[in-house]
Write a protein that holds these residues in place. Structure first.
Motif, PDB file in Angstrom:
ATOM      1  N   GLN A   5      75.550  82.395  47.748  1.00  0.00           N
ATOM      2  CA  GLN A   5      76.006  81.131  47.158  1.00  0.00           C
ATOM      3  C   GLN A   5      75.382  80.929  45.784  1.00  0.00           C
ATOM      4  OE1 GLN A   5      75.095  78.112  50.080  1.00  0.00           O
ATOM      5  NE2 GLN A   5      77.191  78.116  50.856  1.00  0.00           N
ATOM      6  N   SER A   6      74.097  81.214  45.682  1.00  0.00           N
ATOM      7  CA  SER A   6      73.405  81.061  44.407  1.00  0.00           C
ATOM      8  C   SER A   6      73.982  82.005  43.354  1.00  0.00           C
ATOM      9  CB  SER A   6      71.907  81.322  44.585  1.00  0.00           C
ATOM     10  OG  SER A   6      71.205  81.082  43.384  1.00  0.00           O
ATOM     11  N   MET A   7      74.273  83.240  43.741  1.00  0.00           N
ATOM     12  CA  MET A   7      74.890  84.196  42.822  1.00  0.00           C
ATOM     13  C   MET A   7      76.229  83.674  42.314  1.00  0.00           C
ATOM     14  SD  MET A   7      73.985  87.708  44.907  1.00  0.00           S
ATOM     15  CE  MET A   7      75.285  88.645  44.110  1.00  0.00           C
ATOM     16  N   ALA A   8      77.039  83.145  43.223  1.00  0.00           N
ATOM     17  CA  ALA A   8      78.356  82.633  42.835  1.00  0.00           C
ATOM     18  C   ALA A   8      78.228  81.460  41.870  1.00  0.00           C
ATOM     19  CB  ALA A   8      79.144  82.218  44.085  1.00  0.00           C
ATOM     20  N   LEU A   9      77.295  80.543  42.171  1.00  0.00           N
ATOM     21  CA  LEU A   9      77.092  79.386  41.295  1.00  0.00           C
ATOM     22  C   LEU A   9      76.594  79.820  39.925  1.00  0.00           C
ATOM     23  CD1 LEU A   9      75.398  76.933  43.824  1.00  0.00           C
ATOM     24  CD2 LEU A   9      77.707  76.754  42.903  1.00  0.00           C
ATOM     25  N   ASP A  10      75.658  80.769  39.892  1.00  0.00           N
ATOM     26  CA  ASP A  10      75.119  81.250  38.622  1.00  0.00           C
ATOM     27  C   ASP A  10      76.199  81.907  37.773  1.00  0.00           C
ATOM     28  OD1 ASP A  10      72.570  80.361  39.129  1.00  0.00           O
ATOM     29  OD2 ASP A  10      71.850  82.272  39.904  1.00  0.00           O
ATOM     30  N   CYS A  11      77.213  82.443  38.416  1.00  0.00           N
ATOM     31  CA  CYS A  11      78.284  83.132  37.688  1.00  0.00           C
ATOM     32  C   CYS A  11      79.503  82.251  37.461  1.00  0.00           C
ATOM     33  CB  CYS A  11      78.665  84.411  38.427  1.00  0.00           C
ATOM     34  SG  CYS A  11      77.363  85.673  38.353  1.00  0.00           S
ATOM     35  N   GLY A  12      79.339  80.943  37.678  1.00  0.00           N
ATOM     36  CA  GLY A  12      80.383  80.002  37.275  1.00  0.00           C
ATOM     37  C   GLY A  12      81.310  79.509  38.354  1.00  0.00           C
ATOM     38  N   TYR A  13      81.051  79.875  39.614  1.00  0.00           N
ATOM     39  CA  TYR A  13      81.939  79.380  40.671  1.00  0.00           C
ATOM     40  C   TYR A  13      81.704  77.886  40.893  1.00  0.00           C
ATOM     41  CZ  TYR A  13      84.208  78.598  45.125  1.00  0.00           C
ATOM     42  OH  TYR A  13      85.014  78.096  46.111  1.00  0.00           O
ATOM     43  N   ALA A  14      82.799  77.123  40.970  1.00  0.00           N
ATOM     44  CA  ALA A  14      82.730  75.677  41.212  1.00  0.00           C
ATOM     45  C   ALA A  14      83.245  75.383  42.610  1.00  0.00           C
ATOM     46  CB  ALA A  14      83.556  74.918  40.175  1.00  0.00           C
ATOM     47  N   PRO A  15      82.372  75.008  43.549  1.00  0.00           N
ATOM     48  CA  PRO A  15      82.816  74.718  44.912  1.00  0.00           C
ATOM     49  C   PRO A  15      83.843  73.591  44.929  1.00  0.00           C
ATOM     50  CG  PRO A  15      80.422  74.833  44.792  1.00  0.00           C
ATOM     51  CD  PRO A  15      80.916  74.811  43.386  1.00  0.00           C
ATOM     52  N   ASN A  16      84.822  73.705  45.821  1.00  0.00           N
ATOM     53  CA  ASN A  16      85.797  72.619  45.946  1.00  0.00           C
ATOM     54  C   ASN A  16      85.195  71.484  46.772  1.00  0.00           C
ATOM     55  OD1 ASN A  16      86.156  73.212  48.764  1.00  0.00           O
ATOM     56  ND2 ASN A  16      87.622  74.818  48.224  1.00  0.00           N
ATOM     57  N   ASN A  17      85.921  70.387  46.886  1.00  0.00           N
ATOM     58  CA  ASN A  17      85.388  69.206  47.558  1.00  0.00           C
ATOM     59  C   ASN A  17      85.008  69.480  49.009  1.00  0.00           C
ATOM     60  OD1 ASN A  17      85.675  67.667  45.258  1.00  0.00           O
ATOM     61  ND2 ASN A  17      87.679  66.861  45.822  1.00  0.00           N
ATOM     62  N   ALA A  18      85.842  70.247  49.694  1.00  0.00           N
ATOM     63  CA  ALA A  18      85.558  70.545  51.099  1.00  0.00           C
ATOM     64  C   ALA A  18      84.284  71.362  51.229  1.00  0.00           C
ATOM     65  CB  ALA A  18      86.743  71.296  51.727  1.00  0.00           C
ATOM     66  N   GLU A  19      84.079  72.310  50.329  1.00  0.00           N
ATOM     67  CA  GLU A  19      82.879  73.138  50.373  1.00  0.00           C
ATOM     68  C   GLU A  19      81.632  72.316  50.055  1.00  0.00           C
ATOM     69  OE1 GLU A  19      84.765  77.467  49.096  1.00  0.00           O
ATOM     70  OE2 GLU A  19      84.278  75.986  47.558  1.00  0.00           O
ATOM     71  N   VAL A  20      81.742  71.423  49.074  1.00  0.00           N
ATOM     72  CA  VAL A  20      80.606  70.564  48.737  1.00  0.00           C
ATOM     73  C   VAL A  20      80.270  69.663  49.920  1.00  0.00           C
ATOM     74  CG1 VAL A  20      79.836  68.668  47.269  1.00  0.00           C
ATOM     75  CG2 VAL A  20      81.032  70.607  46.258  1.00  0.00           C
ATOM     76  N   ASP A  21      81.287  69.070  50.544  1.00  0.00           N
ATOM     77  CA  ASP A  21      81.044  68.202  51.701  1.00  0.00           C
ATOM     78  C   ASP A  21      80.356  68.968  52.824  1.00  0.00           C
ATOM     79  OD1 ASP A  21      82.178  66.049  50.436  1.00  0.00           O
ATOM     80  OD2 ASP A  21      84.145  66.256  51.392  1.00  0.00           O
ATOM     81  N   MET A  22      80.779  70.203  53.050  1.00  0.00           N
ATOM     82  CA  MET A  22      80.184  71.008  54.110  1.00  0.00           C
ATOM     83  C   MET A  22      78.716  71.314  53.797  1.00  0.00           C
ATOM     84  SD  MET A  22      81.323  74.755  55.543  1.00  0.00           S
ATOM     85  CE  MET A  22      80.945  75.542  53.974  1.00  0.00           C
ATOM     86  N   MET A  23      78.425  71.650  52.535  1.00  0.00           N
ATOM     87  CA  MET A  23      77.048  71.953  52.148  1.00  0.00           C
ATOM     88  C   MET A  23      76.155  70.719  52.303  1.00  0.00           C
ATOM     89  SD  MET A  23      77.370  74.572  48.895  1.00  0.00           S
ATOM     90  CE  MET A  23      78.440  73.508  47.932  1.00  0.00           C
ATOM     91  N   LEU A  24      76.693  69.559  51.914  1.00  0.00           N
ATOM     92  CA  LEU A  24      75.918  68.330  52.040  1.00  0.00           C
ATOM     93  C   LEU A  24      75.643  68.003  53.508  1.00  0.00           C
ATOM     94  CD1 LEU A  24      77.592  66.086  49.308  1.00  0.00           C
ATOM     95  CD2 LEU A  24      75.296  67.053  49.262  1.00  0.00           C
ATOM     96  N   GLU A  25      76.637  68.183  54.358  1.00  0.00           N
ATOM     97  CA  GLU A  25      76.452  67.922  55.784  1.00  0.00           C
ATOM     98  C   GLU A  25      75.385  68.842  56.369  1.00  0.00           C
ATOM     99  OE1 GLU A  25      80.171  68.225  57.772  1.00  0.00           O
ATOM    100  OE2 GLU A  25      81.076  66.532  56.695  1.00  0.00           O
TER     101      GLU A  25
END
Length: 232
Positions: A68-88
């Motif tokens: 996940q960190s690699m993807a974020l560092d390379c510019g991936y933007a999680p969608n709303n569902a993914e952000v909600d899941m990570m927060l939960e």
């Protein structure tokens, strides 16, 4: 917040990875770089569920966080569902206080100064924070203006930059201080130096109430206060 949690996991993994392997990770976002990073971590964090389920589950969790960190560092933007899941997921294991603490600047002035080097502070946003019109971490307003607009309680906001430059930094104990260092320390460690003729009234809470961006904005606003009030 997610990137901070991933960084913590990487720190946990440091003893697991050899020096040679560490040289190969996070070297870039080209396809070949990502493939090499993925293979390096997969080699050291083996998913051998038949031999030791507990170790394999731990490695599975760590690999997920690293990827996940690699993807974020390379510019991936999680969608709303993914952000909600990570927060939960985070909220299942951390309290709101834990989340606030993870985002706050803390009280290590040297570390804060290094972080500030890469951040642009917006004085207008800092003014809103200072006046309680923009919430700090946790949604609470700061109480800066309430004290610093009353000379009987604390030094006036107006002239902050000038007083630091012309008076405070001339004191022997601040001979090696920069203007920014003095401001940051005054905010996150206010009891380290008490301005003469004023009481010890500033609370030692702001290191836990400000993000690094908010602190940068606040410092930028205070740096703009170079005009002394008449009579000062």
């Amino acid at each position: 917040m997610l990137k901070k949690l991933c960084i913590l996991i990487l720190l946990i993994l440091t003893p697991v990875l050899s020096a040679a392997a560490q040289d190969d990770v996070f070297v870039g976002c080209a396809a070949e770089d990502l493939r090499r990073q993925q293979e390096t971590f997969a080699h050291f964090l083996v998913l051998d569920f038949e031999t030791d389920v507990a170790v394999a589950l731990a490695n599975l969790f760590r690999l997920g966080a690293i990827y996940q960190s690699m993807a974020l560092d390379c510019g991936y933007a999680p969608n709303n569902a993914e952000v909600d899941m990570m927060l939960e997921q985070v909220l299942d294991y951390a309290s709101l206080d834990d989340l606030i603490a993870a985002q706050s600047v803390g009280v290590d002035v040297d570390e804060i100064l290094v972080e500030l080097e890469a951040i642009y502070g917006d004085p207008l946003t800092g003014q809103l924070l200072y006046n309680g019109l923009e919430p700090a971490l946790g949604g609470s307003p700061l109480g800066c203006a309430g004290c610093h607009e009353n000379e009987a309680i604390a030094p006036f906001t107006a002239g902050t930059w000038t007083r630091i430059n012309d008076i405070r930094l001339r004191l022997p104990q601040f001979a090696d201080y920069s203007h920014r260092q003095f401001l940051v320390e005054s905010i996150v460690r206010p009891m380290d130096y008490i301005t003469p003729d004023y009481a010890e009234v500033m609370p030692e809470i702001y290191g836990g109430q400000l993000t690094i961006q908010q602190l940068a904005d606040l410092v930028a606003f205070l740096d703009s206060q170079d005009q002394l009030l008449e009579g000062e």
